[in-house]
Design a protein around this motif. Structure first.
Motif, mmCIF file in Angstrom:
data_model
loop_
_atom_site.group_PDB
_atom_site.id
_atom_site.type_symbol
_atom_site.label_atom_id
_atom_site.label_comp_id
_atom_site.label_asym_id
_atom_site.label_seq_id
_atom_site.Cartn_x
_atom_site.Cartn_y
_atom_site.Cartn_z
ATOM 1 N N ASP A 124 22.128 -22.192 -10.133
ATOM 2 C CA ASP A 124 22.518 -20.918 -9.737
ATOM 3 C C ASP A 124 23.446 -21.135 -7.889
ATOM 4 O OD1 ASP A 124 21.666 -19.697 -11.482
ATOM 5 O OD2 ASP A 124 19.537 -19.180 -10.887
ATOM 6 N N THR A 125 22.310 -22.061 -7.026
ATOM 7 C CA THR A 125 23.114 -22.143 -5.832
ATOM 8 C C THR A 125 24.623 -22.795 -5.782
ATOM 9 O OG1 THR A 125 20.728 -22.198 -4.907
ATOM 10 C CG2 THR A 125 23.138 -22.626 -3.626
ATOM 11 N N TRP A 126 24.480 -24.346 -6.678
ATOM 12 C CA TRP A 126 26.077 -24.334 -6.769
ATOM 13 C C TRP A 126 27.131 -23.617 -7.464
ATOM 14 C CZ3 TRP A 126 26.768 -28.254 -3.825
ATOM 15 C CH2 TRP A 126 26.382 -29.430 -3.242
ATOM 16 N N ASP A 127 27.040 -23.097 -7.871
ATOM 17 C CA ASP A 127 27.567 -21.928 -9.140
ATOM 18 C C ASP A 127 28.358 -21.177 -7.737
ATOM 19 O OD1 ASP A 127 27.332 -23.060 -11.806
ATOM 20 O OD2 ASP A 127 26.247 -21.331 -12.220
ATOM 21 N N GLU A 128 27.484 -20.715 -7.080
ATOM 22 C CA GLU A 128 27.685 -19.702 -5.395
ATOM 23 C C GLU A 128 28.394 -20.303 -4.939
ATOM 24 O OE1 GLU A 128 24.590 -17.256 -3.541
ATOM 25 O OE2 GLU A 128 23.148 -17.542 -5.164
ATOM 26 N N ILE A 129 28.390 -21.416 -4.603
ATOM 27 C CA ILE A 129 29.271 -22.462 -3.552
ATOM 28 C C ILE A 129 31.038 -22.448 -4.058
ATOM 29 C CG2 ILE A 129 29.636 -24.585 -3.108
ATOM 30 C CD1 ILE A 129 26.371 -24.933 -2.452
ATOM 31 N N GLU A 130 30.508 -22.759 -5.870
ATOM 32 C CA GLU A 130 31.581 -22.437 -6.515
ATOM 33 C C GLU A 130 32.593 -21.122 -6.723
ATOM 34 O OE1 GLU A 130 33.523 -23.173 -10.971
ATOM 35 O OE2 GLU A 130 31.554 -24.386 -10.583
ATOM 36 N N GLU A 131 31.646 -20.183 -6.609
ATOM 37 C CA GLU A 131 32.575 -19.081 -6.078
ATOM 38 C C GLU A 131 32.923 -18.972 -4.532
ATOM 39 O OE1 GLU A 131 31.546 -14.199 -6.745
ATOM 40 O OE2 GLU A 131 30.208 -16.183 -7.613
ATOM 41 N N VAL A 138 40.801 -21.518 -3.016
ATOM 42 C CA VAL A 138 40.901 -22.681 -2.615
ATOM 43 C C VAL A 138 41.760 -23.642 -4.134
ATOM 44 C CG1 VAL A 138 39.315 -25.385 -2.660
ATOM 45 C CG2 VAL A 138 38.620 -23.067 -1.381
ATOM 46 N N GLY A 139 41.867 -22.547 -4.936
ATOM 47 C CA GLY A 139 41.824 -23.049 -6.421
ATOM 48 C C GLY A 139 40.985 -23.730 -7.414
ATOM 49 N N VAL A 140 41.430 -23.726 -8.428
ATOM 50 C CA VAL A 140 39.869 -23.925 -9.442
ATOM 51 C C VAL A 140 39.761 -25.348 -9.554
ATOM 52 C CG1 VAL A 140 39.123 -24.420 -11.517
ATOM 53 C CG2 VAL A 140 40.528 -21.913 -11.049
ATOM 54 N N THR A 143 38.745 -27.131 -6.271
ATOM 55 C CA THR A 143 37.231 -26.737 -6.212
ATOM 56 C C THR A 143 35.817 -27.145 -6.613
ATOM 57 O OG1 THR A 143 37.218 -23.333 -5.346
ATOM 58 C CG2 THR A 143 35.175 -24.336 -6.584
ATOM 59 N N ARG A 144 36.058 -27.213 -8.193
ATOM 60 C CA ARG A 144 35.707 -28.570 -9.036
ATOM 61 C C ARG A 144 35.798 -29.867 -8.439
ATOM 62 N NH1 ARG A 144 38.035 -26.809 -14.724
ATOM 63 N NH2 ARG A 144 37.104 -24.735 -14.652
ATOM 64 N N ALA A 145 36.389 -30.618 -7.928
ATOM 65 C CA ALA A 145 36.565 -31.680 -6.857
ATOM 66 C C ALA A 145 35.966 -31.875 -5.784
ATOM 67 C CB ALA A 145 37.641 -31.772 -6.737
ATOM 68 N N MET A 146 36.055 -30.422 -5.442
ATOM 69 C CA MET A 146 34.676 -30.277 -3.782
ATOM 70 C C MET A 146 33.261 -30.355 -4.445
ATOM 71 S SD MET A 146 37.034 -27.945 -1.592
ATOM 72 C CE MET A 146 35.100 -28.031 0.051
ATOM 73 N N VAL A 147 32.956 -29.508 -5.491
ATOM 74 C CA VAL A 147 31.328 -29.420 -5.462
ATOM 75 C C VAL A 147 30.733 -30.350 -6.129
ATOM 76 C CG1 VAL A 147 30.438 -27.954 -7.675
ATOM 77 C CG2 VAL A 147 31.651 -26.526 -6.651
ATOM 78 N N GLU A 148 31.426 -30.946 -6.777
ATOM 79 C CA GLU A 148 31.081 -32.075 -7.492
ATOM 80 C C GLU A 148 31.078 -33.463 -6.674
ATOM 81 O OE1 GLU A 148 30.489 -33.364 -10.899
ATOM 82 O OE2 GLU A 148 30.296 -31.106 -11.407
ATOM 83 N N GLU A 149 31.799 -33.667 -5.559
ATOM 84 C CA GLU A 149 31.780 -34.319 -5.017
ATOM 85 C C GLU A 149 30.120 -33.597 -3.274
ATOM 86 O OE1 GLU A 149 32.183 -37.859 -2.252
ATOM 87 O OE2 GLU A 149 32.957 -37.632 -3.613
ATOM 88 N N LEU A 150 30.233 -32.946 -3.723
ATOM 89 C CA LEU A 150 29.129 -32.284 -2.891
ATOM 90 C C LEU A 150 27.753 -32.334 -2.937
ATOM 91 C CD1 LEU A 150 30.699 -29.076 -0.951
ATOM 92 C CD2 LEU A 150 30.182 -30.754 0.198
#
Length: 394
Positions: A124-131, A138-140, A143-150
């Motif tokens: 849920d927290t990672w979903d919030e970060i993505e949102e 930032v763009g879809v 965003t996905r690239a950043m979340v996966e790396e983080l």
């Protein structure tokens, strides 16, 4: 009787004498003394402001008679030359203007820091970060690239102190912004030919204002600039650019309203060559990206300029507040002219600073300039390090 006759004789003699005198006086050919000639009356010369006295006037009259003041010639209008301003250099502007990014910081920077600092990072927290990232434009895909790396790096770290979280996020943001991108504005002249900057963009993005501010910035750095007012479709565009040029002493080449933009651009470059300036900046009409004919004309402007000089920069002006709509505009412009850099305006007025990441990723060209206010010197060279530090509250 004798006495009476004597009196008559005396009267007759007197009468004859009198008649003789009259005859002598009026007989033809008689000479008489000419009447005395009086000298002409000499009138005093009036002093300035006095009236000449009439003939026969006394000195007292002349002394008390004055003329009305001479008529005052109307003053000719005074043409006041505009005061030439000396703009500050461009170096260090973004550092001085970093407080203008406070709104972007509140959402993108502080929001991410708060989320990543939680004790437990579940799905849920990672979903919030993505949102948060998507909301910040930032763009879809980025965003996905950043979340996966983080997520990967957080697992490696294990426990996370606030300093570690901040450092982690800073590295990832710099990676996405492209800290190694060449953001140099190519404005060096080529021998006797000036550098040419073509400014393009849709209506309402602040294109003409950005052109004027860029001229100020370049002049503040010691360059000599000519401006080309090739936006002939908007009535006030040429006047607006003229005002910017007058303030800093930059020559403005303009033409009739509705004239040929390519011709004006050509003349501006020719003027730049003639005056041996360093940079020619050409402002083009704010074309709607859906109008194919107008976009083709923009391509024509670029081709005509290249008959006289090389187009060193094609700056696409985008409004940071338009978000992903600006991305669609950017794609169409990039198809018509080879965009070399982005000038992102109104960055101080949006919480969506992530547009920088998405526009660079989409076009493959860097953001070179950012507008951080409405003042004449609020256009700054983009500095990724300063931007990220400001977002994260350093």
């Amino acid at each position: 009787m004798e006495a009476y006759l004597g009196i008559i004789a005396i009267v007759v003699v007197v009468a004859l004498l009198a008649a003789g005198g009259v005859f002598l006086l009026f007989r033809p050919g008689g000479k008489t003394a000419p009447p005395p000639v009086e000298p002409p009356e000499v009138l005093p010369i009036p002093k300035e402001g006095e009236q000449a006295p009439p003939r026969g006037a006394t000195d007292d009259d002349a002394a008390t008679t004055t003329l009305p003041p001479p008529p005052v010639k109307p003053a000719e209008p005074v043409v006041v030359a505009p005061v030439i301003e000396v703009p500050p250099p461009s170096a260090g502007r973004m550092v001085r203007l970093r407080a203008r990014l406070a709104r972007s910081q509140s959402t993108l920077g502080k929001g991410l820091l708060d989320l990543l600092s939680r004790d437990r990072l579940d799905d849920d927290t990672w979903d919030e970060i993505e949102e948060t990232l998507i909301t910040a434009d930032v763009g879809v895909a980025p965003t996905r690239a950043m979340v996966e790396e983080l997520r990967t790096r957080v697992k490696v770290l294990g426990s996370r102190s606030p300093e570690e979280v901040r450092g982690l996020l800073k590295e990832e943001l710099l990676t996405q912004l492209g800290v190694d991108l060449d953001r140099t504005l190519h404005v060096k002249p080529h021998g006797e030919r000036p550098a040419v900057v073509l400014v393009v963009g849709v209506n309402g993005t602040g294109k003409t204002t950005t052109t004027g501010k860029l001229a100020r910035s370049l002049i503040g750095d010691g360059n000599k600039v000519v401006l080309g007012a090739a936006d002939t479709f908007r009535a006030a565009a040429a006047d607006q650019l003229q005002t910017w040029g007058d303030r800093v002493g930059a020559e403005v080449v303009r033409g009739p309203e509705g004239g040929d933009p390519a011709s004006i651009a050509f003349d501006a470059v020719a003027k730049g060559i003639e005056d041996k300036v360093d940079v020619v900046i050409v402002d083009t009409a704010g074309r709607l990206h859906t109008k194919t004919g107008l976009m083709d004309e923009l391509g024509k402007v670029k081709r005509v300029i290249e008959k006289k000089a090389t187009v060193d920069e094609v700056l696409l002006v985008l409004d940071a507040t338009t978000g992903q709509n600006g991305m669609r505009q950017a794609r169409v412009f990039a198809e018509v002219v080879d965009v070399t850099g982005i000038a992102l305006t109104k960055l101080d007025g949006t919480a969506k600073g992530g547009i920088i990441i998405s526009v660079q990723r989409e076009l493959g060209v860097p953001v070179k300039l950012v507008g951080l206010g409405e003042g004449p010197d609020d256009l700054a060279p983009f500095d990724a390090e300063v931007f990220v530090d400001t977002l994260l509250g350093d």
